[in-house]
Design a protein around this motif. Sequence first.
Motif, PDB file in Angstrom:
ATOM      1  N   ARG A 344       0.833  -1.215   0.000  1.00 56.17           N
ATOM      2  CA  ARG A 344       0.000   0.000   0.000  1.00 56.17           C
ATOM      3  C   ARG A 344       0.861   1.256   0.000  1.00 56.17           C
ATOM      4  O   ARG A 344       0.542   2.241  -0.666  1.00 56.17           O
ATOM      5  N   LEU A 348       0.757   4.184  -2.689  1.00 58.62           N
ATOM      6  CA  LEU A 348       0.599   5.589  -2.354  1.00 58.62           C
ATOM      7  C   LEU A 348       1.718   6.427  -2.977  1.00 58.62           C
ATOM      8  O   LEU A 348       1.485   7.477  -3.575  1.00 58.62           O
TER       9      LEU A 348
ATOM     10  N   PHE B  89      -4.371  13.295  -4.255  1.00 54.93           N
ATOM     11  CA  PHE B  89      -5.280  12.175  -3.976  1.00 54.93           C
ATOM     12  C   PHE B  89      -5.678  12.132  -2.519  1.00 54.93           C
ATOM     13  O   PHE B  89      -4.853  12.333  -1.629  1.00 54.93           O
ATOM     14  N   PHE B  91      -7.824   9.396  -0.057  1.00 58.21           N
ATOM     15  CA  PHE B  91      -8.392   8.052  -0.099  1.00 58.21           C
ATOM     16  C   PHE B  91      -9.324   7.819   1.078  1.00 58.21           C
ATOM     17  O   PHE B  91      -9.208   8.469   2.117  1.00 58.21           O
ATOM     18  N   SER B  93      -9.211   5.315   3.014  1.00 50.86           N
ATOM     19  CA  SER B  93      -8.460   4.786   4.169  1.00 50.86           C
ATOM     20  C   SER B  93      -7.206   5.609   4.452  1.00 50.86           C
ATOM     21  O   SER B  93      -6.237   5.100   4.997  1.00 50.86           O
ATOM     22  N   ASN B  95      -4.327   6.280   3.871  1.00 56.33           N
ATOM     23  CA  ASN B  95      -3.048   5.900   3.266  1.00 56.33           C
ATOM     24  C   ASN B  95      -1.898   6.813   3.657  1.00 56.33           C
ATOM     25  O   ASN B  95      -1.135   7.289   2.821  1.00 56.33           O
TER      26      ASN B  95
END
Lengths: 438, 246
Positions: A344, A348, B89, B91, B93, B95
Amino acid sequence: MNAPVALSARLARGTEAGQTRAAPVAAGGLDLLEALRSALGALAANKLRAVLTGLGIFIGVAAVIATVSVGAGARQQVLGQIQSLGANLLVIWPGSVNQAGVRLGAGQRPNLTWDDAQALLEVPGIVAVSGNIRGQNQVVAGNANWSTSVQGSDPDLFAVQDWALEDGRFFTAEEARGARKVVVLGATVAEALFGDEGAVGQEIRVRSTPFEVIGVLARKGQNPMGQDQDDVAVIPFWTARRSVMGANRVWARGVNWISLKVEDGADMAEAAEEVRSLMRQRHRLAANEPDDFNLRNMSDVAATFDASAKTLSMLLASAAAVSLLVGGIGVMNIMLVSVTERTREIGLRLAIGARRRDILAQFLIEAVVLALLGGAVGVAAGIGLSHALGRVAGWPVLIQMDAVALAVGVSALTGLFFGFWPARRAARLDPIAALRHD
Amino acid sequence: MLLIETQGLTKHYAAGEGTVAALSGVSLAVSPGEFVAAMGPSGSGKSTFLNLIGCLDRPTRGEYRLVGEDVSRLPPDRLAGIRNRRLGFVFQSFNLLPRADALANVELPLVYGSVGRRERRERAAAMLALVGLGERMHHRPSQLSGGQQQRVAIARALVNEPDLILADEPTGALDSRTGLEIMALLQGMNREGVAVLMVTHDAEIARFASRCLRFHDGRLVADEAQAPAAASAELAALDDGGARAA
Ligand SMILES: Nc1ncnc2c1ncn2[C@@H]1O[C@H](COP(=O)(O)OP(=O)(O)O)[C@@H](O)[C@H]1O
Ligand SMILES: [Mg+2]
């Protein structure tokens, strides 16, 4: 709520989206310092894991350095000892003798004579020869006494063995012929009997026969068998035969061994062949009979030893290199785990503008830092281990700086090599899939 | 110049033997500074649309111009550069990087944008102050509430001064009050000129946009302008009500 109010203060983007801003210089990517900091941070987040993985590299590097350094030290020591026997040295020992079809062991019966030794001087390329006998005897000077090898030799011995004098002189051909009672002491004996006092001119007794000390030999140290070469008292051959060794009626002219010096620059193997052929002739050996003596070319011995020592240290070093390889696989394993765990994060980073090569560099740097940290500690431990081993074994230790550099380089390369695949996997992740990963 | 311009934007995914049309022939234009919500049932193609607009993926067919530049066929590293410079961005969750503090998280896009260390620090700190977290710059994500984490994420999305913020269910992991705070923040930034494209399945949240797209089976079935509700006003009303009740 405070946030929206504060907003207008900043975000003073005078430009509208449509007006293209001066694009920043084509991104140069991560600066190295930042990448290093980030790599150390990632490793610090999993300290135990980093330490265990680094341990693999650490052990490999330490083992490589220790084996190479100790091996080189030991090899140099033994080579030095072989050299100390004398350059261009040939040695003849008695061999096995056939008597009425019964094969006797080597040295069962002395079959080398002083006359053999003298005859060998005729061989072209031989510049010095000594026939030698030796026996363990008590030597006495005043109140001091010492048990040593009393050796009867020809005056050429000192030339044959490249033996220098600390003090005084060697005995002359004249003295040898006359079987004079003069002695040249090895450094160990001189020290045992006379301490710091000058030995030359003093008198010693061997089996109650008085000898005049005319010289003290320079120290040579141990021979390859670990014997002290300086624990010796050299007297003329015929003096030894008559006054010390006792009369041996059966073999009154026998010697224990013959040592020969080949002329500098002459072909050792060729000279050895000539010597062998003359010896066979003198011993009346038929063409089908084996030699009844052993002829050794000491430079062959040195070369043989050197070759086998090299092979041994190569073997040890490759065993150590295998552990480095295993360490490298550990690095790869941990990097693969790390890439999976941080999928993840990778997603990102890609989303906010990391290019593939930024991700690749990030994980490569992490792997290299991990391997290098292990390698650096391994270098320190390897050097320490070399010295410890050298002390225990009594060897000198030659820290091979090229081995150190190699080990550090290899650990960095190990990190690069084994880190590459995991890093490439990370760099090739699809940002969307990576972001969705859980 | 238009911010977003798409022509027949289509995305197919391989699924088993055949393919799934996640998005089919979407054509639309978005001007700078708009606040667009994308709605539709689960699986209708909202996220696929957002990912294409966010240059995280390339369309199977169709064209996409971002600020006049055709980005539909660019190679991955060029797209990365565009994401870094033009887009932010947010999100569902958050991130955030768990090991980094709020400041380092906000700095991250600037790291990839080759901004020097000092300038990075200053801009990230200013951006955190802007979202109301000036006091918590050195907290790690685990030391922050969900709403605070999403603020950090918004600061990170804004720090590169993007033209467009892409938010996929930004309030999905938050309670309704915290969600309202986040919407107030997004609306505030939008007023400053940053366009927002937000995916949500929640009509309550979509009210705050000035334009609403509806997707169904990968098609854009409705595209309507609307008068946006004001999140900060609703928040104030909520606080008033709470105060009176107490
Ligand atoms: N990577 C993918 N591989 C295969 N099918 C996908 C992939 N991503 C999305 N889809 C499919 O595309 C359709 C649209 O998905 P998505 O855009 O995520 O919808 P939404 O965000 O509206 O729920 C769904 O049927 C989904 O199963
Ligand atoms: Mg979705």
